[in-house]
Scaffold this motif. Structure first.
Motif, short mmCIF file in Angstrom:
data_model
loop_
_atom_site.label_atom_id
_atom_site.label_comp_id
_atom_site.label_asym_id
_atom_site.label_seq_id
_atom_site.Cartn_x
_atom_site.Cartn_y
_atom_site.Cartn_z
N PRO A 7 0.17 4.17 0.91
CA PRO A 7 -1.05 3.42 1.23
C PRO A 7 -1.74 3.95 2.49
CG PRO A 7 0.86 2.27 2.08
CD PRO A 7 1.36 3.56 1.49
N GLY A 8 -3.03 3.72 2.56
CA GLY A 8 -3.76 4.11 3.77
C GLY A 8 -5.25 3.89 3.60
N SER A 9 -5.98 4.16 4.68
CA SER A 9 -7.43 4.03 4.63
C SER A 9 -8.07 5.30 4.06
CB SER A 9 -7.99 3.78 6.03
OG SER A 9 -7.39 2.66 6.62
N PHE A 10 -7.52 6.44 4.45
CA PHE A 10 -7.98 7.73 3.95
C PHE A 10 -9.50 7.89 4.07
CE2 PHE A 10 -4.22 6.55 1.21
CZ PHE A 10 -3.31 7.27 1.95
N VAL A 35 -5.58 3.38 -1.88
CA VAL A 35 -6.63 3.28 -0.86
C VAL A 35 -6.81 1.79 -0.56
CG1 VAL A 35 -9.05 3.73 -0.32
CG2 VAL A 35 -7.74 5.39 -1.69
N VAL A 36 -6.38 1.39 0.62
CA VAL A 36 -6.42 -0.03 0.99
C VAL A 36 -7.80 -0.35 1.58
CG1 VAL A 36 -5.39 -1.85 2.38
CG2 VAL A 36 -3.94 -0.07 1.38
N VAL A 37 -8.45 -1.32 0.95
CA VAL A 37 -9.80 -1.70 1.37
C VAL A 37 -9.70 -2.78 2.44
CG1 VAL A 37 -12.01 -2.63 0.57
CG2 VAL A 37 -10.60 -1.25 -0.99
N THR A 70 -7.16 -4.50 -2.30
CA THR A 70 -7.61 -5.35 -1.20
C THR A 70 -6.61 -6.49 -1.08
OG1 THR A 70 -9.89 -4.90 -1.85
CG2 THR A 70 -9.55 -6.70 -0.30
N GLY A 71 -6.05 -6.68 0.10
CA GLY A 71 -5.09 -7.77 0.30
C GLY A 71 -3.78 -7.26 0.85
N LEU A 72 -2.77 -8.11 0.72
CA LEU A 72 -1.45 -7.74 1.26
C LEU A 72 -0.84 -6.60 0.45
CD1 LEU A 72 0.57 -11.01 2.08
CD2 LEU A 72 -0.18 -9.23 3.68
N LEU A 73 -0.31 -5.64 1.15
CA LEU A 73 0.30 -4.49 0.48
C LEU A 73 1.51 -4.91 -0.35
CD1 LEU A 73 0.01 -1.44 0.15
CD2 LEU A 73 1.57 -1.18 2.10
N VAL A 74 2.26 -5.89 0.14
CA VAL A 74 3.45 -6.30 -0.61
C VAL A 74 3.08 -6.92 -1.96
CG1 VAL A 74 5.05 -6.59 1.34
CG2 VAL A 74 3.56 -8.50 0.65
N GLY A 103 9.05 -3.62 8.74
CA GLY A 103 9.94 -4.78 8.85
C GLY A 103 9.35 -6.01 8.19
N MET A 104 8.06 -6.23 8.45
CA MET A 104 7.38 -7.40 7.85
C MET A 104 7.35 -7.29 6.33
SD MET A 104 5.89 -10.28 8.17
CE MET A 104 5.39 -10.52 9.89
N ASN A 105 7.03 -6.11 5.84
CA ASN A 105 6.97 -5.93 4.39
C ASN A 105 8.34 -6.12 3.75
OD1 ASN A 105 4.20 -5.47 4.33
ND2 ASN A 105 4.41 -3.25 4.60
N GLN A 106 9.38 -5.63 4.45
CA GLN A 106 10.74 -5.80 3.94
C GLN A 106 11.11 -7.28 3.92
OE1 GLN A 106 14.07 -6.37 4.57
NE2 GLN A 106 14.90 -5.02 2.98
O1 PNS Z 1 -4.46 4.57 7.16
P1 PNS Z 1 -4.16 3.30 7.91
O2 PNS Z 1 -5.44 2.59 8.27
O3 PNS Z 1 -3.25 3.50 9.09
O4 PNS Z 1 -3.36 2.35 6.87
C1 PNS Z 1 -2.87 1.09 7.27
C2 PNS Z 1 -2.62 0.21 6.04
C3 PNS Z 1 -3.92 0.06 5.26
C4 PNS Z 1 -1.59 0.87 5.14
C5 PNS Z 1 -2.10 -1.17 6.53
O5 PNS Z 1 -3.04 -1.73 7.39
C6 PNS Z 1 -1.85 -2.15 5.38
O6 PNS Z 1 -0.81 -2.07 4.74
N1 PNS Z 1 -2.85 -3.02 5.09
C7 PNS Z 1 -2.79 -3.95 3.97
C8 PNS Z 1 -2.77 -5.42 4.47
C9 PNS Z 1 -1.34 -5.84 4.81
O7 PNS Z 1 -0.45 -5.82 3.97
N2 PNS Z 1 -1.15 -6.21 6.08
C10 PNS Z 1 0.14 -6.62 6.57
C11 PNS Z 1 1.00 -5.43 6.98
S1 PNS Z 1 2.62 -5.91 7.44
#
Ligand code: PNS
Length: 158
Positions: A7-10, A35-37, A70-74, A103-106
């Motif tokens: 994941p990333g902004s890219f 691509v995280v919006v 768009t939203g939480l990565l998890v 850590g938070m995602n885990q």
């Molecule tokens: O390329 P970046 O901007 O460093 O990527 C950061 C990104 C988009 C991977 C991170 O901000 C993310 O995971 N955003 C999604 C929202 C989310 O899950 N936030 C809580 C993270 S613990």
């Protein structure tokens, strides 16, 4: 079948990103570049532009696709059945930024994060520095894929 996401902004992708994509693609059967919006952040490139720029550069990599989220990565990882998030690490600043998120995602869903250390020649490359140097007239052509250089030139009317 092993499945991961990068994941990333890219905004935009760099040679450093591409290096991580290539190396991660060798480790997993399936790799999704996500691509995280961020709706609160206006980037230089639209989400569709970022995706198109990435897709052209990963077309030759088996098992690699590009999506947006768009939203939480998890939530994305759960929805797409992704067990591992892959990130690149350039330095200790990246590590300090990434470790709490891993850590938070885990904690939230049990999804793991795997870090790939950057190839040394890309250790100073970031999308934000590339954009700053480009805007001020510097040469970033060795740091981004050719289609990204062309897209930067087009944005600047050069
Ligand atoms: O390329 P970046 O901007 O460093 O990527 C950061 C990104 C988009 C991977 C991170 O901000 C993310 O995971 N955003 C999604 C929202 C989310 O899950 N936030 C809580 C993270 S613990």
């Amino acid at each position: 079948m092993s499945k991961a996401c990068c994941p990333g902004s890219f905004d935009p992708m760099t040679q450093g990103h591409l290096d991580i994509f290539r190396r991660a693609a060798r480790l997993f059967d399936e790799l999704i570049i996500t691509v995280v919006v961020n709706p609160n952040k206006q980037g230089m490139f639209t989400t569709d532009e970022r995706i198109a720029l990435i897709e052209e550069n990963v077309a030759d990599l088996p098992g690699v696709t590009v999506e947006q989220w768009t939203g939480l990565l998890v939530d994305y990882a759960r929805e797409r059945d992704v067990a591992c998030i892959v990130k690149g690490l350039r330095n200790s600043t990246d590590f300090d930024y990434e470790l709490p998120m891993a850590g938070m995602n885990q904690h939230l869903t049990g999804v793991e994060t795997a870090f790939l250390t950057t190839s040394p020649q890309y250790s100073y490359v970031s999308s934000s520095l590339v954009k700053e140097v480009f805007k001020l007239g510097g040469d970033v052509s060795a740091l981004v894929p050719a289609n990204v250089q062309a897209a930067l030139d087009a944005k600047a009317g050069r």
